[in-house]
Design a protein around this motif. Structure first.
Motif, short mmCIF file in Angstrom:
data_model
loop_
_atom_site.label_atom_id
_atom_site.label_comp_id
_atom_site.label_asym_id
_atom_site.label_seq_id
_atom_site.Cartn_x
_atom_site.Cartn_y
_atom_site.Cartn_z
N VAL A 15 39.29 55.61 57.94
CA VAL A 15 39.86 54.35 57.46
C VAL A 15 38.97 53.17 57.87
N ILE A 16 38.52 53.18 59.12
CA ILE A 16 37.63 52.11 59.59
C ILE A 16 36.36 52.09 58.75
N SER A 17 35.80 53.26 58.48
CA SER A 17 34.60 53.36 57.66
C SER A 17 34.83 52.77 56.27
N ALA A 18 35.94 53.12 55.66
CA ALA A 18 36.24 52.61 54.32
C ALA A 18 36.37 51.08 54.32
N VAL A 19 37.04 50.55 55.32
CA VAL A 19 37.21 49.09 55.41
C VAL A 19 35.85 48.41 55.58
N LEU A 20 35.01 48.96 56.44
CA LEU A 20 33.69 48.37 56.66
C LEU A 20 32.83 48.43 55.40
N TRP A 21 32.87 49.54 54.69
CA TRP A 21 32.10 49.65 53.46
C TRP A 21 32.64 48.72 52.39
N PHE A 22 33.94 48.58 52.31
CA PHE A 22 34.51 47.64 51.36
C PHE A 22 34.06 46.22 51.68
N TYR A 23 34.11 45.86 52.96
CA TYR A 23 33.69 44.52 53.39
C TYR A 23 32.20 44.31 53.10
N SER A 24 31.41 45.36 53.23
CA SER A 24 29.97 45.23 52.99
C SER A 24 29.66 44.93 51.53
N ALA A 25 30.58 45.23 50.63
CA ALA A 25 30.34 45.02 49.21
C ALA A 25 30.53 43.57 48.78
N LEU A 26 30.99 42.73 49.68
CA LEU A 26 31.20 41.32 49.33
C LEU A 26 29.87 40.58 49.27
N SER A 27 29.78 39.62 48.39
CA SER A 27 28.59 38.77 48.27
C SER A 27 28.77 37.51 49.10
N VAL A 28 27.65 36.96 49.56
CA VAL A 28 27.67 35.74 50.37
C VAL A 28 27.34 34.57 49.45
N SER A 29 28.23 33.59 49.40
CA SER A 29 28.01 32.43 48.54
C SER A 29 26.83 31.61 49.04
N ARG A 30 26.20 30.92 48.13
CA ARG A 30 25.06 30.07 48.48
C ARG A 30 25.49 29.00 49.48
N GLU A 31 26.66 28.43 49.28
CA GLU A 31 27.16 27.37 50.17
C GLU A 31 27.37 27.90 51.59
N THR A 32 27.95 29.08 51.70
CA THR A 32 28.18 29.69 53.01
C THR A 32 26.86 29.93 53.73
N GLU A 33 25.86 30.42 52.99
CA GLU A 33 24.56 30.70 53.60
C GLU A 33 23.86 29.41 54.03
N LEU A 34 23.96 28.36 53.23
CA LEU A 34 23.33 27.09 53.62
C LEU A 34 23.98 26.51 54.87
N LYS A 35 25.29 26.64 54.99
CA LYS A 35 25.99 26.19 56.20
C LYS A 35 25.52 26.99 57.41
N ARG A 36 25.38 28.31 57.25
CA ARG A 36 24.92 29.16 58.34
C ARG A 36 23.52 28.77 58.78
N ARG A 37 22.63 28.57 57.82
CA ARG A 37 21.25 28.20 58.14
C ARG A 37 21.18 26.84 58.83
N THR A 38 21.96 25.89 58.35
CA THR A 38 21.96 24.56 58.94
C THR A 38 22.48 24.60 60.37
N LYS A 39 23.56 25.31 60.60
CA LYS A 39 24.14 25.44 61.95
C LYS A 39 23.15 26.12 62.89
#
Length: 95
Positions: A15-39
């Motif tokens: 179950v943990i494996s399935a949840v982690l793989w499902f989470y890994s399939a999400l895409s990172v928005s451009r806005e989220t990445e720019l905030k991460r880089r700026t921080k």
């Protein structure tokens, strides 16, 4: 309190494996990445790198590099827990 057996442990790891793989399939928005880089740049006292490759999907913008980094990080953990599940299942059956 009952003891957990290897079959139950295998299911939990699965179950943990399935949840982690499902989470890994999400895409990172451009806005989220720019905030991460700026921080991150502010912490290091440098100028943020605001370049990158965007993926456009209708009205959503995703950052390709951040998405690949996210997917590789979480897929690695999903694979590790799948291996733990298989080891627990094999131990339950053959030990």
């Amino acid at each position: 309190m009952s003891n957990i057996n290897l079959s139950d442990l295998s299911a939990i790891f699965g179950v943990i494996s399935a949840v982690l793989w499902f989470y890994s399939a999400l895409s990172v928005s451009r806005e989220t990445e720019l905030k991460r880089r700026t921080k991150r740049a502010l912490r290091k006292g440098v100028e943020p790198d605001l370049g990158g490759i965007q993926i456009l999907d209708d009205n959503h913008r995703y950052d390709l590099i951040a998405t690949l980094r996210h997917q590789s990080r979480w897929s690695k953990w999903g694979a590790a827990f799948a291996a733990f599940a298989l080891i627990a299942q094999a131990a339950d059956k053959y030990v």
